[in-house]
Structure formats: structure tokens, C-alpha cells
Design a protein around this motif. Sequence first.
Motif, PDB file in Angstrom:
ATOM      1  N   GLN A   1       0.787  -1.227   0.000  1.00  0.00           N
ATOM      2  CA  GLN A   1       0.000   0.000   0.000  1.00  0.00           C
ATOM      3  C   GLN A   1       0.822   1.283   0.000  1.00  0.00           C
ATOM      4  O   GLN A   1       0.351   2.305  -0.486  1.00  0.00           O
ATOM      5  CB  GLN A   1      -0.944   0.025   1.206  1.00  0.00           C
ATOM      6  N   VAL A   2       2.026   1.231   0.547  1.00  0.00           N
ATOM      7  CA  VAL A   2       2.806   2.464   0.694  1.00  0.00           C
ATOM      8  C   VAL A   2       3.913   2.567  -0.358  1.00  0.00           C
ATOM      9  O   VAL A   2       4.049   3.594  -1.018  1.00  0.00           O
ATOM     10  CB  VAL A   2       3.394   2.576   2.116  1.00  0.00           C
ATOM     11  N   ARG A   3       4.679   1.518  -0.532  1.00  0.00           N
ATOM     12  CA  ARG A   3       5.807   1.555  -1.469  1.00  0.00           C
ATOM     13  C   ARG A   3       5.413   2.020  -2.871  1.00  0.00           C
ATOM     14  O   ARG A   3       6.148   2.800  -3.491  1.00  0.00           O
ATOM     15  CB  ARG A   3       6.495   0.197  -1.537  1.00  0.00           C
ATOM     16  N   PRO A   4       4.262   1.617  -3.420  1.00  0.00           N
ATOM     17  CA  PRO A   4       3.919   2.043  -4.784  1.00  0.00           C
ATOM     18  C   PRO A   4       3.537   3.527  -4.907  1.00  0.00           C
ATOM     19  O   PRO A   4       3.454   4.041  -6.027  1.00  0.00           O
ATOM     20  CB  PRO A   4       2.712   1.177  -5.155  1.00  0.00           C
TER      21      PRO A   4
ATOM     22  N   ALA B   1      13.384   3.373   0.818  1.00  0.00           N
ATOM     23  CA  ALA B   1      14.552   3.017   1.632  1.00  0.00           C
ATOM     24  C   ALA B   1      14.159   2.846   3.095  1.00  0.00           C
ATOM     25  O   ALA B   1      14.650   1.932   3.771  1.00  0.00           O
ATOM     26  CB  ALA B   1      15.645   4.074   1.484  1.00  0.00           C
ATOM     27  N   LEU B   2      13.270   3.713   3.595  1.00  0.00           N
ATOM     28  CA  LEU B   2      12.794   3.568   4.976  1.00  0.00           C
ATOM     29  C   LEU B   2      12.060   2.234   5.152  1.00  0.00           C
ATOM     30  O   LEU B   2      12.227   1.552   6.166  1.00  0.00           O
ATOM     31  CB  LEU B   2      11.861   4.715   5.357  1.00  0.00           C
ATOM     32  N   ILE B   3      11.250   1.880   4.162  1.00  0.00           N
ATOM     33  CA  ILE B   3      10.530   0.606   4.223  1.00  0.00           C
ATOM     34  C   ILE B   3      11.522  -0.559   4.214  1.00  0.00           C
ATOM     35  O   ILE B   3      11.360  -1.527   4.963  1.00  0.00           O
ATOM     36  CB  ILE B   3       9.511   0.491   3.069  1.00  0.00           C
ATOM     37  N   ALA B   4      12.547  -0.465   3.412  1.00  0.00           N
ATOM     38  CA  ALA B   4      13.562  -1.521   3.363  1.00  0.00           C
ATOM     39  C   ALA B   4      14.298  -1.630   4.701  1.00  0.00           C
ATOM     40  O   ALA B   4      14.574  -2.746   5.178  1.00  0.00           O
ATOM     41  CB  ALA B   4      14.552  -1.260   2.226  1.00  0.00           C
ATOM     42  N   GLN B   5      14.616  -0.495   5.318  1.00  0.00           N
ATOM     43  CA  GLN B   5      15.277  -0.509   6.624  1.00  0.00           C
ATOM     44  C   GLN B   5      14.366  -1.139   7.674  1.00  0.00           C
ATOM     45  O   GLN B   5      14.817  -1.931   8.509  1.00  0.00           O
ATOM     46  CB  GLN B   5      15.680   0.905   7.029  1.00  0.00           C
ATOM     47  N   PHE B   6      13.087  -0.783   7.628  1.00  0.00           N
ATOM     48  CA  PHE B   6      12.121  -1.404   8.528  1.00  0.00           C
ATOM     49  C   PHE B   6      12.115  -2.919   8.299  1.00  0.00           C
ATOM     50  O   PHE B   6      12.153  -3.701   9.246  1.00  0.00           O
ATOM     51  CB  PHE B   6      10.711  -0.837   8.289  1.00  0.00           C
TER      52      PHE B   6
END
Length: 148
Positions: free
Chosen positions: A20-23, A89-94
Motif C-alpha cells: 500500500q505504501v511503497r507504490p 529506503a525507509l521501508i527496506a530498513q524497517f
Amino acid sequence: MPDQELIDGLVATYRTLNLQVRPQPEEKLRAATDAGGTVRDALRRLRDDELRFSQALKVRVTTGQPIPEVAEDEKGVIGSESDDDTTAALIAQFGTARESTLAMLRGLPDPEWDSTDAGPRTIRLVIRDLVANDQRRLQAITAPLAGR
């Protein structure tokens, strides 16, 4: 015994972020929301909560020290801040921190989930709190996106 429902809840948070957020376009994620701040700000807080929690769980598993309340700290995590990082990048770090959390939980012997050797808050209880924190943070992330 590990609680599969709790594990599934932890996984669902990352799945929601990816689906829902990344795209979403970066400018939409950095735009001010009605509640103040941005979706990216709310995501950064979720990421920081997970970085702190994963480290606290590691300390608990390796030393037996109690897990502190990590979701109450609103300060950024030193070494993780960069205004140039994209929301992806924040999502990947999470996701990296969450996978570390999941790996530790999956490797815990069954009795550790409900042990009170490190204080009254068992790992099962702190994971329930983490899932509840995820749900609150996700609401702050996804609600503004639904209205745009």
C-alpha cells in the motif's frame, strides 16, 4: 509455544507497507497530512520503533535483560537518519529490522515466550504490544493515503 498469530501480525505490517505504501509517489508520501507531519514521518517513526525493538529483543535473548518500552521514544535512531533516503529506503530498513526480529522469535525455545525470568513482561506480551503499536502506526500511515 510461539504464537503464530503474533508472528503473522508482524509479517502483515511489512506486507501492508510493501503493497500500500511503497507504490505511492514520493511527493505524495512527503506531502503534509491533515494531522500534521507527513506519511513519511509516520513511517520513519515505525522504522525507528522496529530498530529499537529488534535491538532490545537481541539484548533480552542474549543477556536476559528486560525489554524496555521502545515505542514511547520519539527521538530518531542515530545513524539511520537521512533526508535524502526515499520512503522505499525507509521501508527496506524497517523490513531488515523486522526480519531480524522474526528470526530471533522463530529461534526462541517455546518456554522463552512466557518466561518471567527477565521481569513480568514476557516476550509474548511485548510482541502483543509491538503488534498493537504497528497497528497504530499503520493507521497514521495508511489513512492519509486513502483520502488522496
